[in-house]
Design an enzyme around this catalytic site. Structure first.
Site, short mmCIF file in Angstrom:
data_model
loop_
_atom_site.label_atom_id
_atom_site.label_comp_id
_atom_site.label_asym_id
_atom_site.label_seq_id
_atom_site.Cartn_x
_atom_site.Cartn_y
_atom_site.Cartn_z
N ASP A 1 49.33 34.07 39.76
CA ASP A 1 48.44 34.99 39.99
C ASP A 1 46.81 34.52 39.77
O ASP A 1 46.88 33.29 39.38
CB ASP A 1 48.35 36.19 38.88
CG ASP A 1 47.32 37.17 39.19
OD1 ASP A 1 47.16 37.78 40.26
OD2 ASP A 1 46.60 37.48 37.91
N ASP B 1 43.12 36.34 39.48
CA ASP B 1 42.23 37.00 38.56
C ASP B 1 42.71 36.99 37.16
O ASP B 1 43.71 37.49 37.02
CB ASP B 1 41.75 38.31 38.82
CG ASP B 1 40.76 38.35 40.13
OD1 ASP B 1 39.62 37.90 39.82
OD2 ASP B 1 40.95 38.77 41.14
N LYS C 1 32.51 46.90 47.24
CA LYS C 1 32.90 46.33 45.79
C LYS C 1 33.25 44.71 45.52
O LYS C 1 32.77 44.03 44.76
CB LYS C 1 34.02 47.02 45.36
CG LYS C 1 34.21 46.85 43.91
CD LYS C 1 35.57 45.64 43.47
CE LYS C 1 35.71 45.24 42.29
NZ LYS C 1 36.61 44.14 42.02
#
Length: 222
Positions: free
Chosen positions: A9, A11, A71
């Site tokens: 992964d 983040d 975002k």
């Protein structure tokens, strides 16, 4: 026997970016009546796809994809470059390259974010396989992103170690058949194990990593 593979992964696993994401979410959601506290972020945002978050909390948003893009653009704008990688991860990736292990990034981040984060930690030219959750039939917590990474690498689940930091990611990794290892950047060992982790590490310099690799494949990973 197929070569082993390490699936990461991004983040919160290869670099700790939760504080940046939370600040962006807080600034965007406040005008829409949502107070994004740390507890709210960890419970409802951490590790999830933007589309799922907006469906839960902004069901009347007229342009959820536009909001998501805005975002993530702001996240990239606030991400310093260079940015510190999780301790030990650069050395682990280099070790994997020397030993010809499979390497993949498996993330719910959008592709532009994934590329920006890998560039920020100096690993942009390292991964041939980058699987993006929103480009898959389903994102995490569904195992599809991990299954697709394994297919692209040509490895079987029992030869893979998956490193994750969020509950949704951990459930995806565990369901894929990989050996799921939690990174305690945001959650405790107890919480990670409750989501499916078999082991957890403080970071990639944690002495426990050597034992995990040895148990996984004593010959190929020593």
């Amino acid at each position: 026997m197929s070569r082993p593979a390490l699936l990461f992964d991004l983040d919160g696993t290869m670099l700790d970016t939760d504080a940046i994401h939370m600040s962006v979410f807080a600034d965007m959601m406040a005008p829409r009546g949502l107070d994004v506290t740390h507890d709210f972020y960890m419970r409802h945002v951490h590790g999830r796809l933007n589309t799922d978050i907006f469906a839960d909390f902004l069901p009347d948003e007229p342009d959820p994809q536009g909001l998501s893009d805005a975002k993530e653009a702001e996240f990239r704008n606030r991400l310093p470059r260079p940015y510190p990688a999780m301790p030990g991860v650069v050395d682990l990736v280099a070790r994997a390259q020397r030993n010809n292990w499979g390497l993949a990034v498996v993330t719910n981040a959008m592709r532009l974010n994934a590329e920006a984060m890998l560039e920020a930690i100096g690993l942009s030219a390292t991964f041939d396989v980058i699987v993006i959750g929103e480009e898959c039939p389903k994102g995490k917590p569904d195992p599809a992103p991990y299954t697709i990474a394994m297919q692209q690498l040509g490895v079987s689940p029992d030869r893979c170690i998956a490193f994750e930091d969020s509950p949704s990611g951990m459930r995806a990794a565990a369901a894929s058949g990989a050996y799921p290892v939690g990174i305690r950047s945001s959650l405790s060992d107890k919480d990670l194990r409750a989501a499916g982790a078999q082991d957890s590490l403080e970071h990639f310099n944690d002495p426990a990593l050597a034992h995990i690799l040895q148990r996984f494949d004593r010959e190929a990973l020593t």
